[in-house]
Design a protein around this motif. Structure first.
Motif, mmCIF file in Angstrom:
data_model
loop_
_atom_site.group_PDB
_atom_site.id
_atom_site.type_symbol
_atom_site.label_atom_id
_atom_site.label_comp_id
_atom_site.label_asym_id
_atom_site.label_seq_id
_atom_site.Cartn_x
_atom_site.Cartn_y
_atom_site.Cartn_z
ATOM 1 N N LEU A 74 19.034 -13.217 4.493
ATOM 2 C CA LEU A 74 19.503 -13.617 3.164
ATOM 3 C C LEU A 74 20.305 -12.485 2.542
ATOM 4 C CD1 LEU A 74 18.609 -16.101 1.378
ATOM 5 C CD2 LEU A 74 16.964 -14.583 0.311
ATOM 6 N N ASP A 75 21.274 -12.854 1.704
ATOM 7 C CA ASP A 75 21.960 -11.830 0.921
ATOM 8 C C ASP A 75 21.054 -11.466 -0.252
ATOM 9 O OD1 ASP A 75 23.575 -10.226 -0.485
ATOM 10 O OD2 ASP A 75 25.117 -11.736 -0.944
ATOM 11 N N LEU A 76 20.273 -10.402 -0.069
ATOM 12 C CA LEU A 76 19.275 -10.042 -1.093
ATOM 13 C C LEU A 76 19.918 -9.490 -2.360
ATOM 14 C CD1 LEU A 76 16.364 -8.031 0.587
ATOM 15 C CD2 LEU A 76 16.329 -10.369 -0.272
ATOM 16 N N GLY A 77 21.130 -8.918 -2.219
ATOM 17 C CA GLY A 77 21.730 -8.232 -3.362
ATOM 18 C C GLY A 77 20.992 -6.921 -3.612
ATOM 19 N N GLU A 78 21.234 -6.383 -4.809
ATOM 20 C CA GLU A 78 20.630 -5.077 -5.133
ATOM 21 C C GLU A 78 19.176 -5.226 -5.526
ATOM 22 O OE1 GLU A 78 22.464 -3.013 -8.466
ATOM 23 O OE2 GLU A 78 24.313 -4.019 -7.852
ATOM 24 N N ALA A 79 18.408 -4.178 -5.256
ATOM 25 C CA ALA A 79 17.040 -4.139 -5.775
ATOM 26 C C ALA A 79 17.098 -3.847 -7.272
ATOM 27 C CB ALA A 79 16.256 -3.055 -5.070
ATOM 28 N N LEU A 80 16.208 -4.424 -8.031
ATOM 29 C CA LEU A 80 16.126 -4.108 -9.459
ATOM 30 C C LEU A 80 15.702 -2.650 -9.622
ATOM 31 C CD1 LEU A 80 16.507 -7.108 -10.043
ATOM 32 C CD2 LEU A 80 14.574 -7.003 -11.592
ATOM 33 N N PRO A 81 16.237 -1.976 -10.627
ATOM 34 C CA PRO A 81 15.910 -0.545 -10.769
ATOM 35 C C PRO A 81 14.497 -0.356 -11.340
ATOM 36 C CG PRO A 81 17.363 -1.253 -12.537
ATOM 37 C CD PRO A 81 17.156 -2.452 -11.656
ATOM 38 N N GLU A 82 13.506 -0.555 -10.521
ATOM 39 C CA GLU A 82 12.102 -0.402 -10.923
ATOM 40 C C GLU A 82 11.362 0.152 -9.723
ATOM 41 O OE1 GLU A 82 10.973 -4.544 -11.672
ATOM 42 O OE2 GLU A 82 11.020 -4.966 -9.528
ATOM 43 N N PRO A 83 10.312 0.946 -9.942
ATOM 44 C CA PRO A 83 9.571 1.438 -8.777
ATOM 45 C C PRO A 83 8.874 0.277 -8.087
ATOM 46 C CG PRO A 83 8.531 2.142 -10.851
ATOM 47 C CD PRO A 83 9.772 1.397 -11.231
ATOM 48 N N PRO A 84 8.657 0.381 -6.772
ATOM 49 C CA PRO A 84 7.950 -0.702 -6.082
ATOM 50 C C PRO A 84 6.578 -0.901 -6.723
ATOM 51 C CG PRO A 84 8.742 0.940 -4.511
ATOM 52 C CD PRO A 84 9.000 1.481 -5.879
ATOM 53 N N TRP A 85 6.174 -2.169 -6.834
ATOM 54 C CA TRP A 85 4.827 -2.479 -7.335
ATOM 55 C C TRP A 85 3.839 -2.322 -6.178
ATOM 56 C CZ3 TRP A 85 1.386 -6.252 -5.654
ATOM 57 C CH2 TRP A 85 0.254 -6.462 -6.475
ATOM 58 N N LEU A 86 2.655 -1.787 -6.502
ATOM 59 C CA LEU A 86 1.609 -1.631 -5.484
ATOM 60 C C LEU A 86 0.329 -2.291 -5.981
ATOM 61 C CD1 LEU A 86 0.144 -0.359 -3.017
ATOM 62 C CD2 LEU A 86 -0.068 1.742 -4.356
ATOM 63 N N GLY A 87 -0.265 -3.133 -5.145
ATOM 64 C CA GLY A 87 -1.555 -3.749 -5.479
ATOM 65 C C GLY A 87 -2.453 -3.737 -4.255
ATOM 66 N N ALA A 88 -3.629 -4.328 -4.381
ATOM 67 C CA ALA A 88 -4.577 -4.287 -3.253
ATOM 68 C C ALA A 88 -5.369 -5.586 -3.183
ATOM 69 C CB ALA A 88 -5.528 -3.106 -3.420
ATOM 70 N N ARG A 89 -5.367 -6.188 -1.994
ATOM 71 C CA ARG A 89 -6.151 -7.417 -1.793
ATOM 72 C C ARG A 89 -7.615 -7.026 -1.614
ATOM 73 N NH1 ARG A 89 -1.569 -7.232 1.389
ATOM 74 N NH2 ARG A 89 -0.040 -8.906 1.127
ATOM 75 N N PRO A 90 -8.508 -7.620 -2.401
ATOM 76 C CA PRO A 90 -9.931 -7.261 -2.285
ATOM 77 C C PRO A 90 -10.590 -8.042 -1.139
ATOM 78 C CG PRO A 90 -9.539 -8.674 -4.216
ATOM 79 C CD PRO A 90 -8.241 -8.583 -3.485
ATOM 80 N N CYS A 91 -10.912 -7.351 -0.046
ATOM 81 C CA CYS A 91 -11.328 -8.036 1.191
ATOM 82 C C CYS A 91 -12.794 -7.777 1.541
ATOM 83 C CB CYS A 91 -10.461 -7.548 2.350
ATOM 84 S SG CYS A 91 -8.717 -7.902 2.090
ATOM 85 N N THR A 92 -13.347 -8.688 2.333
ATOM 86 C CA THR A 92 -14.715 -8.539 2.834
ATOM 87 C C THR A 92 -14.690 -8.646 4.355
ATOM 88 O OG1 THR A 92 -15.122 -10.913 2.801
ATOM 89 C CG2 THR A 92 -15.669 -9.719 0.791
ATOM 90 N N ALA A 93 -15.712 -8.066 4.988
ATOM 91 C CA ALA A 93 -15.729 -8.031 6.453
ATOM 92 C C ALA A 93 -15.931 -9.411 7.060
ATOM 93 C CB ALA A 93 -16.825 -7.082 6.930
ATOM 94 N N ASP A 94 -16.522 -10.353 6.320
ATOM 95 C CA ASP A 94 -16.702 -11.691 6.902
ATOM 96 C C ASP A 94 -15.659 -12.690 6.382
ATOM 97 O OD1 ASP A 94 -17.612 -12.182 4.347
ATOM 98 O OD2 ASP A 94 -19.641 -12.769 4.932
#
Ligand SMILES: Cc1cc2nc3c(=O)[nH]c(=O)nc-3n(C[C@H](O)[C@H](O)[C@H](O)COP(=O)(O)OP(=O)(O)OC[C@H]3O[C@@H](n4cnc5c(N)ncnc54)[C@H](O)[C@@H]3O)c2cc1C
Length: 401
Positions: free
Chosen positions: A324-344
């Motif tokens: 895809l032609d993504l174009g420019e990235a918006l001038p913002e730092p990358p967002w970072l999050g975390a999926r809360p996971c369990t072993a089962d």
């Protein structure tokens, strides 16, 4: 998403509810995800068990997985159990329990979307997995047929030509797609949580700022410090998403929890993608959002509080530009999050085994945005003490004690 929906369901059953968060509702993991309400996600995400994939992961090849040595070391115990539970026999058992929650996700969201007047945020025309190779496409079509027969998930298998017609902006010759017909796309996930929280307040609840770490047992109940003073309650539900593990450890619980971190970046994309797309053989999602086209990454095994290392974002961006032609990235730092996971691979929902009046609602992993309303309803029904509409046994915290 999980805490807000739990509050709404408790309120609907007559409880006087206070929602306490250190930020406004919907500002964390439920803000930055891909915004998908995933009717197709009946099977939880398994740990790869084939040698080639594992070798790629360990060697850091591809965009799907990234790891920090400290992360692998810190999460080694839960990850070992996750690997074991991903054996096809155990994974099939987890999928039975997981699919019972997913099956209700859209209906439960629908009720809250209607009550909160949030229809404009939701598109109901599906989500695509696109494939670069005919082999992967054929395999995915067989899997989709199995999910239909076993779990009632609807899809449309699309050839390369049908995909090109459906999504003319995709420019690379692709082998085809699986179009999941009943999955929904939210154009601003954080705004949907905020709408649900506004509904909660309109119905008479309070949303207060406070830190869960100030929670104390008090008399026969609990109290927590907020900016408006200490709030006391007979019952407390902890819906701390990825922050649940450090919190419950202080109360003596050692559950096999871990996080899979993920990033997003927005692009000004001049091309118009009609529906979200998973580049299934490369492991990232492109989802049209109010802010721009959102690219979300796969799993990063790193400590929750480690500094961002958006390696996958760089790799996924290069791969997405092939499509895809993504174009420019918006001038913002990358967002970072975390999926809360369990072993089962199943969420933790129900009473805290050693603390009367304390309840857990976390660990919804890759689908917490999808499952929030279902998780809220199930927890509220358990707390009320009557019959629940889904058997809660597979999700109870006591399974880890
Ligand atoms: C890149 C990425 C893409 C994803 N895409 C999807 C998707 O398309 N569909 C889907 O269903 N799921 C998706 N997920 C997963 C989903 O986002 C999560 O499962 C879900 O947001 C978890 O919701 P939650 O309410 O449990 O956690 P959160 O949204 O993180 O909420 C936890 C809340 O706890 C609060 N909190 C934390 N510590 C404290 C404290 N000490 N005191 C007070 N408050 C505190 C936080 O402020 C926050 O509001 C994705 C995740 C990632 C990372």
């Amino acid at each position: 998403m999980v805490g807000t929906c739990t509050a709404l369901h408790l309120q609907a059953r007559g409880w006087d509810v206070v929602l306490v968060d250190r930020r406004a509702p919907g500002q964390e993991t439920s803000w930055g995800n891909a915004g998908l309400i995933q009717r197709e996600a009946v099977e939880p995400y398994a740990f790869p068990r084939d040698f080639d994939t594992l070798a790629d992961v360990l060697a850091g090849r591809g965009a799907q997985v990234h790891w920090h040595a400290r992360g692998l070391w810190q999460m080694a115990g839960p990850l070992r159990r996750y690997y074991k539970n991903s054996h096809p026999t155990w994974h099939a058992r987890a999928s039975e329990a997981y699919s019972r929650l997913i099956a209700h996700a859209s209906d439960e969201h629908e009720a809250l979307i209607t009550a909160s007047g949030a229809h404009a945020l939701v598109k109901r025309d599906g989500f695509r997995f696109v494939f670069r190779t005919p082999q992967a496409h054929a395999e995915a079509v067989r899997r989709a047929e199995r999910l239909h027969d076993h779990f009632g998930v609807r899809h449309q298998a699309e050839s390369a030509d049908q995909l090109a017609q459906a999504e003319p902006a995709l420019r690379m010759p692709l082998a085809g797609a699986v179009h999941w017909l009943d999955s929904w796309a939210v154009s601003h996930p954080g705004a949907l949580v905020q709408r649900y929280a506004d509904l909660l307040v309109a119905r008479g609840a309070r949303c207060l700022t406070g830190d869960a770490r100030s929670l104390q047992a008090q008399g026969a109940g609990w109290s927590v410090q907020t900016t408006e003073g200490r709030v006391e309650a007979g019952q407390v539900v902890l819906a701390l998403g990825p922050w649940a593990d450090p919190f419950i450890r202080r109360w003596g619980y050692r559950f096999p929890l871990f996080v899979k971190r993920g990033y997003h970046q927005h692009y000004r994309c001049p091309a118009r993608l009609r529906q979200p797309v998973l580049d299934a053989e490369r492991g990232y999602v492109l989802a049209p959002m109010q802010q721009g086209l959102r690219l979300t990454t796969g799993a990063e095994f790193a400590p929750l509080d480690a500094a961002p290392t958006p390696v996958q974002l760089v790799k996924a961006e290069a791969l997405a530009r092939e499509l895809l032609d993504l174009g420019e990235a918006l001038p913002e730092p990358p967002w970072l999050g975390a999926r809360p996971c369990t072993a089962d691979m199943l969420p933790v929902m129900g009473p805290a085994p050693q603390h009367p009046g304390l309840w857990f609602n976390f660990g919804h992993a890759h689908q917490g945005f999808t499952l929030g309303p279902v998780a809220g309803r199930l927890l509220a029904e358990m707390l009320e003490g009557g019959r629940t509409w889904i058997d809660p046994a597979p999700y109870l915290p006591s399974r880890f004690v």
